[in-house]
Design a protein around this motif. Structure first.
Motif, short mmCIF file in Angstrom:
data_model
loop_
_atom_site.label_atom_id
_atom_site.label_comp_id
_atom_site.label_asym_id
_atom_site.label_seq_id
_atom_site.Cartn_x
_atom_site.Cartn_y
_atom_site.Cartn_z
N ARG A 20 -20.34 -0.17 -16.08
CA ARG A 20 -20.70 -1.57 -16.30
C ARG A 20 -20.45 -2.37 -15.03
NH1 ARG A 20 -15.76 -3.28 -20.30
NH2 ARG A 20 -14.08 -2.94 -18.83
N GLU A 63 -24.74 -16.50 -12.58
CA GLU A 63 -25.67 -16.57 -13.69
C GLU A 63 -25.83 -18.01 -14.13
OE1 GLU A 63 -23.02 -15.80 -17.66
OE2 GLU A 63 -23.43 -14.08 -16.39
N ASN A 66 -26.08 -20.39 -20.47
CA ASN A 66 -26.87 -20.13 -21.66
C ASN A 66 -27.36 -21.45 -22.26
OD1 ASN A 66 -26.84 -17.22 -22.13
ND2 ASN A 66 -24.62 -17.45 -22.31
N THR A 111 -27.93 -15.45 -23.61
CA THR A 111 -28.98 -14.72 -22.91
C THR A 111 -28.40 -13.89 -21.76
OG1 THR A 111 -29.41 -16.63 -21.49
CG2 THR A 111 -30.76 -16.41 -23.48
N GLU A 112 -27.16 -14.14 -21.40
CA GLU A 112 -26.47 -13.39 -20.34
C GLU A 112 -25.20 -12.81 -20.94
OE1 GLU A 112 -27.38 -13.04 -17.12
OE2 GLU A 112 -29.16 -14.29 -17.25
N ASN A 114 -22.41 -11.18 -19.18
CA ASN A 114 -21.52 -10.75 -18.11
C ASN A 114 -20.08 -11.16 -18.37
OD1 ASN A 114 -23.60 -9.66 -16.50
ND2 ASN A 114 -24.19 -11.71 -15.91
N ARG A 136 -22.68 -5.64 -21.48
CA ARG A 136 -23.55 -4.72 -20.75
C ARG A 136 -24.61 -5.47 -19.95
NH1 ARG A 136 -23.00 0.66 -22.40
NH2 ARG A 136 -23.98 0.94 -20.40
N GLU A 137 -24.32 -6.67 -19.47
CA GLU A 137 -25.20 -7.54 -18.68
C GLU A 137 -26.34 -8.15 -19.48
OE1 GLU A 137 -25.55 -7.18 -14.26
OE2 GLU A 137 -25.48 -5.05 -14.81
N THR A 138 -27.19 -7.34 -20.08
CA THR A 138 -28.34 -7.88 -20.82
C THR A 138 -28.18 -7.70 -22.33
OG1 THR A 138 -29.54 -5.80 -20.56
CG2 THR A 138 -29.96 -7.53 -18.91
N PHE A 139 -27.10 -7.09 -22.76
CA PHE A 139 -26.83 -6.90 -24.18
C PHE A 139 -25.35 -6.56 -24.36
CE2 PHE A 139 -27.80 -2.73 -22.52
CZ PHE A 139 -26.95 -1.86 -23.20
#
Length: 166
Positions: A20, A63, A66, A111-112, A114, A136-139
């Motif tokens: 990760r 990032e 959200n 949506t992020e 991290n 996991r960055e995107t999920f």
């Protein structure tokens, strides 16, 4: 090994599912990105078909916040939820007051993945293969290789007015 296992197996080669990204706090709109093996590490990084951890990167853009959050004036590089009666579609846009006769529906949109947003925690009790849900960055995922375990994701919500959460 979990209780009841009758033999030991060789560790599988490490793949992209086994690591990760880890970020330093944002400063000046940038941060550093490195990689670490997902705990618990149950792969062999020295196996013939194994992948290595990617190289670290410096000066990666922070990032965007959200939806429902804007850049924090209090927490450097962090995001704060919009105050009651205001909204933001995220992506670095500031919170704006709702037009007369409208209201911002109080909701959480992520949506992020991290870092856990304020008030969100995770854990595991029982025969845990990991410490709970994993970023996991995107999920997010519920961890891996659990035995008989309860894996939870909890968000503390402070109600502006008495009511219920559905």
């Amino acid at each position: 090994a979990l209780a009841g296992f009758s033999m030991c197996l060789h560790l599988p080669p490490c793949t992209t599912d086994d690591y990760r990204a880890v970020y330093t706090p944002c400063a000046g709109g940038v941060r550093d990105k490195s990689y670490e093996w997902m705990p618990p590490k149950i792969c062999d990084e020295h196996a013939d078909a194994a992948i290595a951890l990617p190289s670290p990167m410096t000066s990666v853009a922070c990032e965007a916040c959200n939806p429902g959050y804007s850049a924090s004036a209090v927490v450097a590089g962090g995001c704060e939820s919009c105050p009651l009666g205001s909204y933001s579609s995220g992506g670095g846009l500031p919170c704006m007051p709702c037009p007369l006769g409208t209201i911002a529906r109080q909701a959480v949109f992520l949506t992020e993945f991290n870092a856990w947003p304020q008030g969100l925690t995770t854990g595991c009790s029982g025969e845990c293969g990991s410490d709970g849900w994993r970023l996991r960055e995107t999920f997010v995922d519920a961890g891996s290789r659990h035995g008989l375990a309860d894996v939870w994701l909890r968000m503390v919500i402070v109600m502006a007015e008495p009511g219920t959460v559905t």
